[in-house]
Design a protein around this motif. Structure first.
Motif, PDB file in Angstrom:
ATOM      1  N   LYS A   1     -10.926  -7.928 -11.933  1.00 38.89           N
ATOM      2  CA  LYS A   1      -9.535  -7.113 -11.232  1.00 38.89           C
ATOM      3  C   LYS A   1     -10.161  -5.901 -10.606  1.00 38.89           C
ATOM      4  CE  LYS A   1      -6.494  -6.258 -15.171  1.00 38.89           C
ATOM      5  NZ  LYS A   1      -4.634  -6.667 -14.776  1.00 38.89           N
ATOM      6  N   ASN A   2      -9.889  -4.916 -10.182  1.00 38.67           N
ATOM      7  CA  ASN A   2      -9.717  -3.638  -9.862  1.00 38.67           C
ATOM      8  C   ASN A   2     -11.362  -3.413 -10.293  1.00 38.67           C
ATOM      9  OD1 ASN A   2      -7.043  -3.049  -9.691  1.00 38.67           O
ATOM     10  ND2 ASN A   2      -6.482  -3.154 -11.005  1.00 38.67           N
TER      11      ASN A   2
ATOM     12  N   ASP B   1      -9.214  -6.426  -5.859  1.00 38.50           N
ATOM     13  CA  ASP B   1      -8.404  -5.984  -6.466  1.00 38.50           C
ATOM     14  C   ASP B   1      -7.139  -6.212  -6.896  1.00 38.50           C
ATOM     15  OD1 ASP B   1      -7.104  -7.905  -6.384  1.00 38.50           O
ATOM     16  OD2 ASP B   1      -6.022  -8.441  -3.564  1.00 38.50           O
ATOM     17  N   TYR B   2      -6.191  -5.908  -7.412  1.00 32.94           N
ATOM     18  CA  TYR B   2      -5.476  -6.002  -8.707  1.00 32.94           C
ATOM     19  C   TYR B   2      -5.134  -7.167  -9.589  1.00 32.94           C
ATOM     20  CZ  TYR B   2      -1.392  -7.090  -5.757  1.00 32.94           C
ATOM     21  OH  TYR B   2      -0.897  -7.129  -4.754  1.00 32.94           O
TER      22      TYR B   2
ATOM     23  N   GLY C   1      -2.620  -2.107  -2.682  1.00 29.51           N
ATOM     24  CA  GLY C   1      -3.390  -0.676  -3.297  1.00 29.51           C
ATOM     25  C   GLY C   1      -2.942   0.402  -3.548  1.00 29.51           C
TER      26      GLY C   1
ATOM     27  N   PHE D   1      -2.666   1.236  -7.011  1.00 29.89           N
ATOM     28  CA  PHE D   1      -4.263   2.027  -7.434  1.00 29.89           C
ATOM     29  C   PHE D   1      -4.677   2.548  -7.366  1.00 29.89           C
ATOM     30  CE2 PHE D   1      -2.334  -2.788  -7.587  1.00 29.89           C
ATOM     31  CZ  PHE D   1      -2.628  -2.592  -9.643  1.00 29.89           C
TER      32      PHE D   1
ATOM     33  N   SER E   1      -8.499   2.733  -9.038  1.00 33.44           N
ATOM     34  CA  SER E   1      -9.146   1.734  -8.082  1.00 33.44           C
ATOM     35  C   SER E   1      -9.668   2.165  -6.559  1.00 33.44           C
ATOM     36  CB  SER E   1      -9.166   0.266  -8.390  1.00 33.44           C
ATOM     37  OG  SER E   1      -9.452  -0.348  -7.684  1.00 33.44           O
TER      38      SER E   1
ATOM     39  N   GLN F   1      -9.500  -0.555  -3.107  1.00 39.03           N
ATOM     40  CA  GLN F   1      -8.897  -1.463  -2.937  1.00 39.03           C
ATOM     41  C   GLN F   1      -7.295  -0.976  -1.611  1.00 39.03           C
ATOM     42  OE1 GLN F   1      -6.039  -2.610  -5.919  1.00 39.03           O
ATOM     43  NE2 GLN F   1      -7.546  -2.492  -6.744  1.00 39.03           N
TER      44      GLN F   1
END
Lengths: 277, 310, 228
Positions: free
Chosen positions: A44-45, A57-58, A231, A234, A238, A241
């Motif tokens: 993830k991320n 993505d998360y 997103g 984050f 990150s 996203q």
């Protein structure tokens, strides 16, 4: 007409990009390469890499995959909203402008009421009432959008309904429906279509805004606005996203603005010279 | 000495279907203080001449030939110098007075704007327009300046525009179709206006019109245009009373009081011009030569004519 | 024989402005009646009332003895098409998005003409009558001259055989030579079909040349009648 379109570079590029998007939107669900909802919590991320060109993505879902799948959702919602609100707006605006009198009074007040609500808040309220989902989203945004097309259409019809070819059609014995269909709508709809084209970008932004506010589509439907909103938490760690869906939305908004502006120049009957000659 | 000299002017418009010869080898000259008329029907190219003189043609126009005004060659001037001439030296009274005024601005402000662009003090400018409005026999000039354009009638708008044009004393006025679409009453007003401009101000006026009666009343000399060419030039009374060219004759015969005799046929295509005389197919005095050889201009009785009959 | 069209005591007011103040006009079959007046004299309003674009405040318009403004919907549908109108501005007289052919056959289609073969014959007959060529019909109005457009308009309204035509300044935007063409065509149509015209104009020379009688209108009243 086609000659006029392709003599403009910006128009040509926009139309090619749009065509590409439409191809993706139609073919992607059919190809079913990989599941855009496949969760991979170990990855993830992630930032963009060879394996995930736009990162993950998360929940570890591939962003490129979801963006491509989201094209289908975003474009079909935008197309649905434009089609419904154009149809309703053109019809009501035409009736209102053509008949005048008490019919015009009534319809104009209704249009005013719809225009007096702030669009997003209005759509939010309708979604709250109808519940989420693609169809409800289309309905809610159509309810928000039709009124401005109706008002523009009414104005256009008012400006041409005393033209001699319309009067002549009346004298010849044409019915109201015939006059609207053959004379009024074809000669006034161009401006409304131009506005609607430019507006498709706004529709996409509205979808994004509604999703951002948490009301709109269920989380598993890949859609650009929903991706953007998911997103946002984050953003610091990150940012990809949010950046990539944001860029996708911006690009489509710009594409439709250029096409809309270009159509305006092309439909303008007074425009014979201009920069593209 | 000639004052405006147009020689061998050609204007072609490049279109998708080919190049349209709007103006085809036109020469004429105007003397100072003269009122010169260009008479022609719609599509004859007469308005294009006015636009060519002011260099206001659209970008798809190709201009050849020369237009000299005083000592200047208008077609080779740079844009800056051309702007100096436009308005100050040569001014245009447009065809559609209603569309030439900004409906949102008070007349006074429009006037001020013009003087601002011209670099003249606004107040002085307004004063001179006020004087000019009085001079053009308008009642209550001060109130007119406070009004918006829609509060003026068509005739008043035309006078107002004329006053604006005259107030910075141009030496050449171009009037494009001043009587188009006017009823007989308003036409009389326009005629009075032009007589006044001619008499009192001694302006040189280039009148572009399809109105033969108006031309007869106001012009000293006229050129008659057909399909992008001048078919004859001469003193107005000669041309409109004893015309030489068959087209002018036919045009006069089409007037209601002269018998309302229609011209048959159509004007030739301006993309593929016929080899012979452009009026050949519609002419009832034609000979075989007319169909094969384009006539050149010849001098006759104080003017020129483009016809094999002479 | 009673007149084809009889206007009795026509009164029309627009916002306190009495445009027509008791007008009486008779038009016989096959006659061209000129209506002269300066702008604002109310002459266009007379034409619009006859064509049914405007309703008068009081007074009547009798067509073949029947009051046009007191008819049932059904009767109107039958009688109205017999009165047609041609207007001043050629640039807006035809739908800019319809080819001349489609404008020409529009009235025929509305009145239920569906036999393809005889439609072609009818079109041929109409364009011969007004002096147009086939190629004109394939064009949009933007590519037709003012005179050609007025001919298409004439052919179009003639397709449903009207008996009365209101011509409101039909040639005032046209060139001198084209004006003569259009007026001569209108004269020819009258001779062949026996239609009557109300020719509205501010050009007295034109009216004196083509009308049987001229009615002078001033400030909403008739100020004189002249026999040509």
């Amino acid at each position: 007409m086609t000659g006029k379109i392709f003599r403009r570079k910006d128009m040509t590029i926009s139309i090619l990009l749009l065509a590409l998007l439409v191809v993706v939107a139609i073919s992607y669900p059919l190809l079913a390469l990989s599941d855009p909802n496949a969760i991979d919590l170990t990855n993830k991320n992630l930032a963009p890499s060879a394996e995930h060109p736009l990162g993950t993505d998360y929940l570890g879902r591939d962003i490129l995959n979801r963006l491509a799948a989201g094209t289908t959702t975003s474009l079909s919602i935008a197309a649905g909203v434009s089609a419904i609100s154009l149809f309703v707006g053109v019809l009501i605006g035409c009736i209102s402008g053509y008949y005048g009198g008490i019919i015009d009074e009534t319809l104009s007040r209704i249009i005013d009421i719809f225009l007096s609500f702030p669009g997003i808040v209005f759509a939010l309220a309708i979604m709250g009432f109808l519940g989420g989902g693609v169809i409800n989203l289309i309905l809610a945004l159509s309810v928000v959008h039709w009124a401005k097309y109706a008002r523009l259409m009414r104005g256009q019809v008012l400006s041409i309904k005393e033209n001699e070819y319309v009067l002549s059609a009346k004298i010849i014995g044409a019915g109201d429906f015939h006059i609207m269909r053959k004379h009024l709508i074809p000669n006034s709809v161009a401006t409304v279509i131009i506005l609607a084209t430019i507006d498709i970008g706004h529709v996409l932004l509205s979808i994004a805004a509604l999703n951002f506010l948490g009301i709109g589509l269920p989380a598993d439907i890949p859609e650009w606005g929903a991706m953007l909103s998911a997103g946002k938490e984050f953003m610091r760690t990150s940012p990809y996203q949010t950046i990539f869906p944001g860029m996708a939305i911006t690009m489509v908004v710009i594409i439709f603005s250029i096409i809309g502006e270009g159509l305006r120049d092309i439909f303008d009957p007074n425009d014979t010279g201009g920069e593209y000659l | 000495m000639s004052y405006l000299n147009v020689s061998s002017l050609c204007v072609d418009f490049l279109t998708e279907n080919g190049s349209v010869k709007a103006v085809n080898d036109i020469s004429f000259e105007m003397k100072k203080g003269e009122t010169f008329g260009i008479i022609g029907e719609s599509g004859s190219g007469k308005s294009v001449i006015g636009q060519a003189i002011l260099r206001l043609l659209p970008s798809n126009a190709v201009v050849n030939g020369s237009i000299s005004f005083g000592a200047e060659d208008l077609l080779s001037l740079d844009n800056k110098n051309m702007r100096q001439i436009r308005g100050r030296e040569i001014s245009l009274i447009p065809q559609n007075p209603a569309g030439s005024l900004n409906p949102l601005l008070k007349n006074k402000i429009q006037v001020a704007e013009v003087f601002e662009v011209m670099g003249v003090n606004k107040k002085e400018g307004i004063k001179s327009v006020l004087g000019m409005l009085k001079n053009l026999l308008m009642k209550e000039p001060a109130r007119i300046l406070e009004n918006h354009p829609h509060e003026l009638s068509g005739g008043m708008k035309q006078r107002f525009l004329a006053a604006m044009c005259l107030s910075y004393k141009p030496s050449l006025l171009i009037a494009d179709e001043p009587t188009k679409g006017l009823d007989s009453f308003s036409k009389k007003g326009t005629l009075d206006l032009f007589r006044h401009m001619k008499g009192e101000h001694g302006n040189s006026i280039l009148v572009i019109t399809h109105d033969l009666d108006f031309a007869l009343e106001i012009c000293d000399r006229v050129a008659v245009m057909y399909a992008g060419q001048i078919v004859e030039v001469g003193p107005v009374t000669d041309i409109l009373q004893i015309p030489s060219h068959p087209y002018t004759k036919a045009l006069l015969n089409a007037l209601p009081r002269n018998g309302l005799i229609p011209l048959h046929g159509h004007t030739p295509s301006r993309i593929d011009l016929p080899d012979g005389c452009l009026f050949y197919t519609r002419c009832n005095l034609r000979s075989d030569k007319c169909g094969t050889e384009r006539p050149a201009t010849k001098s006759i009785k104080g003017g020129v004519v483009r016809c094999h009959l002479y | 024989m009673p007149p084809l069209l009889r206007i009795k005591n026509l009164v029309k007011t627009f916002e306190d402005n009495k445009v027509l103040n008791g007008i009486d006009i008779d038009v016989k079959k096959g006659e061209t009646l000129g209506l002269f007046g300066s702008s604002g004299s109310g002459k266009t309003t007379v034409g619009r009332c006859i064509a049914g674009l405007e309703r008068s405040d009081s007074g009547s318009i009798f067509f073949k003895g029947k009051d046009l403004q007191a008819m049932s919907r059904r009767e109107k549908k039958k009688v109205r098409p017999q009165i047609q109108m041609i207007f001043q501005h050629p640039e807006i007289s035809l739908n800019p998005r319809m080819k001349a052919f489609d404008s020409l056959v529009e009235p025929l289609k509305i009145h239920g003409w569906d036999d393809k073969c005889s439609l072609e014959n009818k079109v041929e007959e109409l364009i011969n009558l007004v002096g147009l060529r086939r190629e004109h019909l394939a064009r949009y109005p933007a590519h037709l001259s003012g005179g050609e457009i007025q001919r298409v308009v004439l052919a179009r309204i003639l397709s449903i055989n009207p008996e009365f035509i209101v011509a409101d300044e039909p040639t005032s935007m046209l060139d001198v030579s084209v004006q003569a063409q259009v007026l001569r065509i209108m004269e020819k149509i009258q001779q062949e079909k026996g239609v009557s015209y109300l020719l509205i104009s501010h050009d007295i020379d034109v009216l004196r040349k083509v009308c049987h009688r001229i009615v002078f209108l001033k400030n909403g009243r008739i100020s004189g009648v002249e026999n040509a």
